[in-house]
Design a protein around this motif. Structure first.
Motif, PDB file in Angstrom:
ATOM      1  N   LYS A   1       1.365   8.637   1.797  1.00 21.28           N
ATOM      2  CA  LYS A   1       2.254   9.765   2.008  1.00 21.28           C
ATOM      3  C   LYS A   1       2.543   9.907   3.501  1.00 21.28           C
ATOM      4  O   LYS A   1       1.746   9.465   4.347  1.00 21.28           O
ATOM      5  CB  LYS A   1       1.604  11.060   1.506  1.00 21.28           C
ATOM      6  N   ALA A   2       3.691  10.497   3.825  1.00 23.96           N
ATOM      7  CA  ALA A   2       4.006  10.766   5.221  1.00 23.96           C
ATOM      8  C   ALA A   2       2.889  11.614   5.828  1.00 23.96           C
ATOM      9  O   ALA A   2       2.455  12.606   5.245  1.00 23.96           O
ATOM     10  CB  ALA A   2       5.348  11.489   5.323  1.00 23.96           C
ATOM     11  N   GLY A   3       2.404  11.207   6.990  1.00 26.04           N
ATOM     12  CA  GLY A   3       1.283  11.886   7.632  1.00 26.04           C
ATOM     13  C   GLY A   3      -0.040  11.202   7.404  1.00 26.04           C
ATOM     14  O   GLY A   3      -1.040  11.518   8.065  1.00 26.04           O
ATOM     15  N   ASP A   4      -0.090  10.231   6.465  1.00 22.92           N
ATOM     16  CA  ASP A   4      -1.324   9.483   6.221  1.00 22.92           C
ATOM     17  C   ASP A   4      -1.538   8.432   7.308  1.00 22.92           C
ATOM     18  O   ASP A   4      -0.588   7.956   7.931  1.00 22.92           O
ATOM     19  CB  ASP A   4      -1.287   8.786   4.863  1.00 22.92           C
ATOM     20  N   THR A   5      -2.799   8.062   7.493  1.00 26.09           N
ATOM     21  CA  THR A   5      -3.170   7.035   8.463  1.00 26.09           C
ATOM     22  C   THR A   5      -3.706   5.807   7.729  1.00 26.09           C
ATOM     23  O   THR A   5      -4.531   5.945   6.813  1.00 26.09           O
ATOM     24  CB  THR A   5      -4.238   7.552   9.432  1.00 26.09           C
ATOM     25  N   VAL A   6      -3.244   4.655   8.120  1.00 25.95           N
ATOM     26  CA  VAL A   6      -3.738   3.398   7.547  1.00 25.95           C
ATOM     27  C   VAL A   6      -4.596   2.693   8.597  1.00 25.95           C
ATOM     28  O   VAL A   6      -4.209   2.592   9.764  1.00 25.95           O
ATOM     29  CB  VAL A   6      -2.580   2.482   7.098  1.00 25.95           C
TER      30      VAL A   6
ATOM     31  N   PRO B   1       8.959   8.703   5.904  1.00 27.56           N
ATOM     32  CA  PRO B   1       8.998   7.899   4.672  1.00 27.56           C
ATOM     33  C   PRO B   1       9.788   6.603   4.892  1.00 27.56           C
ATOM     34  O   PRO B   1      10.649   6.521   5.765  1.00 27.56           O
ATOM     35  CB  PRO B   1       9.722   8.817   3.677  1.00 27.56           C
ATOM     36  N   GLY B   2       9.490   5.615   4.093  1.00 28.57           N
ATOM     37  CA  GLY B   2      10.202   4.342   4.180  1.00 28.57           C
ATOM     38  C   GLY B   2       9.310   3.176   3.830  1.00 28.57           C
ATOM     39  O   GLY B   2       8.114   3.330   3.555  1.00 28.57           O
TER      40      GLY B   2
ATOM     41  N   GLU C   1       2.980  -4.948   3.329  1.00 28.87           N
ATOM     42  CA  GLU C   1       3.955  -3.869   3.254  1.00 28.87           C
ATOM     43  C   GLU C   1       3.242  -2.541   3.031  1.00 28.87           C
ATOM     44  O   GLU C   1       2.269  -2.466   2.273  1.00 28.87           O
ATOM     45  CB  GLU C   1       4.947  -4.125   2.112  1.00 28.87           C
ATOM     46  N   VAL C   2       3.735  -1.520   3.695  1.00 28.75           N
ATOM     47  CA  VAL C   2       3.267  -0.154   3.474  1.00 28.75           C
ATOM     48  C   VAL C   2       4.470   0.664   3.005  1.00 28.75           C
ATOM     49  O   VAL C   2       5.518   0.669   3.654  1.00 28.75           O
ATOM     50  CB  VAL C   2       2.679   0.472   4.757  1.00 28.75           C
ATOM     51  N   VAL C   3       4.315   1.333   1.862  1.00 28.80           N
ATOM     52  CA  VAL C   3       5.376   2.171   1.307  1.00 28.80           C
ATOM     53  C   VAL C   3       4.995   3.632   1.544  1.00 28.80           C
ATOM     54  O   VAL C   3       3.973   4.110   1.020  1.00 28.80           O
ATOM     55  CB  VAL C   3       5.575   1.911  -0.198  1.00 28.80           C
ATOM     56  N   VAL C   4       5.791   4.326   2.330  1.00 23.88           N
ATOM     57  CA  VAL C   4       5.490   5.711   2.696  1.00 23.88           C
ATOM     58  C   VAL C   4       6.425   6.646   1.928  1.00 23.88           C
ATOM     59  O   VAL C   4       7.654   6.573   2.069  1.00 23.88           O
ATOM     60  CB  VAL C   4       5.641   5.927   4.218  1.00 23.88           C
ATOM     61  N   ASP C   5       5.839   7.520   1.112  1.00 26.41           N
ATOM     62  CA  ASP C   5       6.606   8.520   0.361  1.00 26.41           C
ATOM     63  C   ASP C   5       6.536   9.864   1.072  1.00 26.41           C
ATOM     64  O   ASP C   5       5.693  10.089   1.952  1.00 26.41           O
ATOM     65  CB  ASP C   5       6.046   8.667  -1.052  1.00 26.41           C
ATOM     66  N   LYS C   6       7.420  10.769   0.680  1.00 29.93           N
ATOM     67  CA  LYS C   6       7.424  12.099   1.280  1.00 29.93           C
ATOM     68  C   LYS C   6       6.163  12.865   0.906  1.00 29.93           C
ATOM     69  O   LYS C   6       5.599  12.693  -0.160  1.00 29.93           O
ATOM     70  CB  LYS C   6       8.658  12.872   0.804  1.00 29.93           C
TER      71      LYS C   6
ATOM     72  N   LEU D   1       0.851  -1.186   0.000  1.00 36.09           N
ATOM     73  CA  LEU D   1       0.000   0.000   0.000  1.00 36.09           C
ATOM     74  C   LEU D   1       0.888   1.238   0.000  1.00 36.09           C
ATOM     75  O   LEU D   1       1.788   1.364   0.832  1.00 36.09           O
ATOM     76  CB  LEU D   1      -0.894   0.000   1.248  1.00 36.09           C
ATOM     77  N   SER D   2       0.644   2.154  -0.936  1.00 36.56           N
ATOM     78  CA  SER D   2       1.430   3.381  -1.026  1.00 36.56           C
ATOM     79  C   SER D   2       0.669   4.535  -0.369  1.00 36.56           C
ATOM     80  O   SER D   2      -0.513   4.768  -0.687  1.00 36.56           O
ATOM     81  CB  SER D   2       1.714   3.731  -2.491  1.00 36.56           C
TER      82      SER D   2
END
Length: 578
Positions: A503-508, A557-558, A573-578, A500-501
């Protein structure tokens, strides 16, 4: 002629009388029984012993000179045992006792892992009894002693929480306390006549070994260790099987010593094979041979010794069986709801698999119970599940048609529920945090599944009840909210979507849409090695009951890998972008 007939009749009567007397004399002189043996830290111990040996053990246990029947061979003992003990206990109690031993096996492995500093594995082994075993024993225990049921559930829950904040010595102390509660549980639920029965105890041994075989088969794939928890499960269950066997055979007739020595050697070979991570074929053969040898020692077949796999279905309906039937009805509903959702997504293969599971693995188990009250109703539900629904899915009928069939099935299931229990039994909800949605979707889950939402075991609440999980994305002060569905362990995507992609600050938000308990737990790069320590976990949901949710906001991010601690093959897996 009449005199001749009378003589023949008297001759037969005399012969029968002599035969009965001889059998009675053999039974009284050499019947196989158990005597209490000093308790160990691991629980009560019992031993095989003949009455002659019991009466003479204080004078000279090795002497047979004063025995009425002379030397009683192992074959004689076997015949006596097999003729008297097969019907002396309920197979459901074997399953109950075996489940208690499995919990002990998990605790044993948790202690070993805690000693070497692997808190993650120790936590996994304290979680498995909660998620996979407690639901199987809670109904029997609650019916017998509801206070003890609550005590055991609290003790298991406390042990799980203790892992993170204790030293190895403190954890061992808490584990010892839980084992004592488990001993009380056995004594409370299983009558002494069963606990003091050699066949009963050896059936528990056989069940433990059989379960260990399955766990080992999951752990070793293509000759390599793939699932460490299942591997340690196998070690723990074999260890408990050996312990119960040693307790049962610690005082025996002299003639049976070679048999016991042979079985002890087989256990030794079995442990070596597990330590060496031998292939599954080798281990299966060792376990099968051990079960066969144990069965032959008391004059039974392997199938007779593995009584926990059958028999119980023929017993009359009780409050316990009614509760289990209601559990199964609820589980059929959950599977049907999942079938409809998957069908809407045009995953026709999985929809058919779920519908088949609802019928074959669940409804078939309660057909007889429903038929006792209303045979036409039972047959109607059976046909709708077995034929109408599956055929409609195979023909890819419109969604409305599938929904109509499932609706009709659910309406009939309501009628079945009313018949099974006009006044719903008290389910022992205890102090668990359960939402209305949970109770609506799954009032009860079947005994062969994981911990149900009705269990009296209080779980840590990791859920934000203010979260709106009906949409995949929604605005929030810190970013967007995205939903991940936790589905079946055997699904291609047990965490969906994954990866799952965000952004930084998002909640899953993870929602457990399965009928079993799952976790969302950080795993580092490899779930099978439990690489992440408690302190380094980004994700740590704890046990999530069906329909329960867990949310986490990703600030940095990471790539974040995670898995289910109860079912390590489930990864995401969770992919966190800036």
């Amino acid at each position: 002629m009449e005199n001749r007939i009378n003589k023949l009749k008297w001759g037969k009567l005399i012969a029968i009388s002599i035969g009965i007397s001889a059998i009675a004399l053999i039974l009284s002189s050499s019947s196989l029984s158990l005597i209490p043996y000093p308790k160990t830290n691991n629980g009560s111990a019992y031993a095989i012993e003949t009455e002659n040996n019991s009466s003479n053990r204080n004078s000279n246990s090795n002497s047979n000179s004063n025995r009425t029947m002379g030397n009683v061979t192992a074959d004689t003992i076997k015949k006596t045992s097999s003729s008297t003990s097969k019907s002396s206990f309920d197979s459901k109690l074997v399953t109950f006792a075996s489940n208690i031993e499995k919990i002990k096996g998990h605790i044993e492995q948790a202690i070993l892992n805690k000693k070497i500093g692997n808190d993650s594995l120790a936590e996994a082994h304290t979680l498995h009894p909660i998620a996979e075993i407690f639901s199987d024993i809670t109904i029997q225990l609650a019916d017998t002693n509801s206070d003890l049921n609550q005590t055991l559930s609290s003790s298991l829950n406390k042990l799980f929480r203790t892992v993170r904040n204790s030293t190895a010595e403190q954890f061992a102390t808490e584990a010892n306390h839980t084992n004592k509660v488990l001993d009380r549980t056995i004594n409370e639920v299983v009558p002494s006549s069963n606990r003091n029965n050699s066949t009963f105890n050896l059936s528990v041994v056989a069940d433990l070994l059989n379960t260990a075989k399955g766990e080992y088969g999951e752990a070793i794939q293509n000759g390599k260790l793939s699932l460490i928890v299942e591997y340690q499960d196998a070690k723990g269950f074999i260890s408990r099987a050996e312990s119960v066997f040693n307790q049962t055979s610690s005082r025996i007739e002299t003639q049976m010593v070679p048999k016991v020595q042979k079985i002890n050697t087989m256990f030794s070979d079995l442990n070596k094979a597990v330590d060496n991570k031998s292939d599954t074929t080798t281990l299966d053969a060792l376990i099968n041979n051990t079960i066969r040898e144990i069965a032959q020692t008391i004059g039974l077949t392997e199938n007779q010794l593995l009584v926990s796999q059958g028999e119980a279905a023929a017993t009359p309906a009780t409050e316990e069986s009614k509760k289990k039937s209601l559990q199964t009805v609820a589980n059929v509903r959950i599977l049907l709801n999942q079938t409809l959702e998957v069908y809407k997504a045009q995953n026709y293969v999985k929809a058919e698999n779920l519908a088949t599971k609802a019928y074959l693995e669940n409804y078939e188990n309660i057909e007889q119970d429903i038929a006792k009250f209303d045979q036409p109703l039972e047959k109607t539900i059976e046909v709708m599940l077995r034929e109408d629904l599956r055929h409609a899915i195979q023909q890819k009928q419109p969604v409305e048609k599938i929904a109509q069939i499932i609706g009709n099935i659910n309406n009939n299931l309501v009628k079945a529920e009313n018949l099974l229990s006009t006044s719903k039994p008290e389910l022992g909800l205890g102090s668990m945090n359960i939402t209305d949605a949970q109770l609506t979707a799954a009032t009860m889950t079947p005994a062969n599944q994981t911990l149900s939402t009705n269990s009296s075991l209080k779980m840590t609440n990791h859920t934000n009840t203010n979260t709106n999980t009906n949409t995949n994305t929604s605005s929030s002060s810190t970013g967007y909210k995205k939903k991940v569905s936790i589905t079946d362990e055997e699904s291609d995507k047990p965490f969906n979507p994954s990866p799952l992609s965000v952004k930084a600050g998002d909640t899953v938000i993870w929602r457990n849409d399965d009928v079993e308990i799952h976790t969302v737990t950080s795993s580092g790069n490899s779930s099978s090695t439990f690489a992440m320590t408690n302190k380094n976990r980004e994700l740590d949901s704890g046990p999530l009951n069906p329909r329960q949710t867990f949310e986490h906001t990703f600030e940095k991010p990471g790539n974040y890998n995670y898995f289910c601690m109860i079912h390590p093959s489930m990864t995401g897996e969770v992919v966190v972008d800036k």
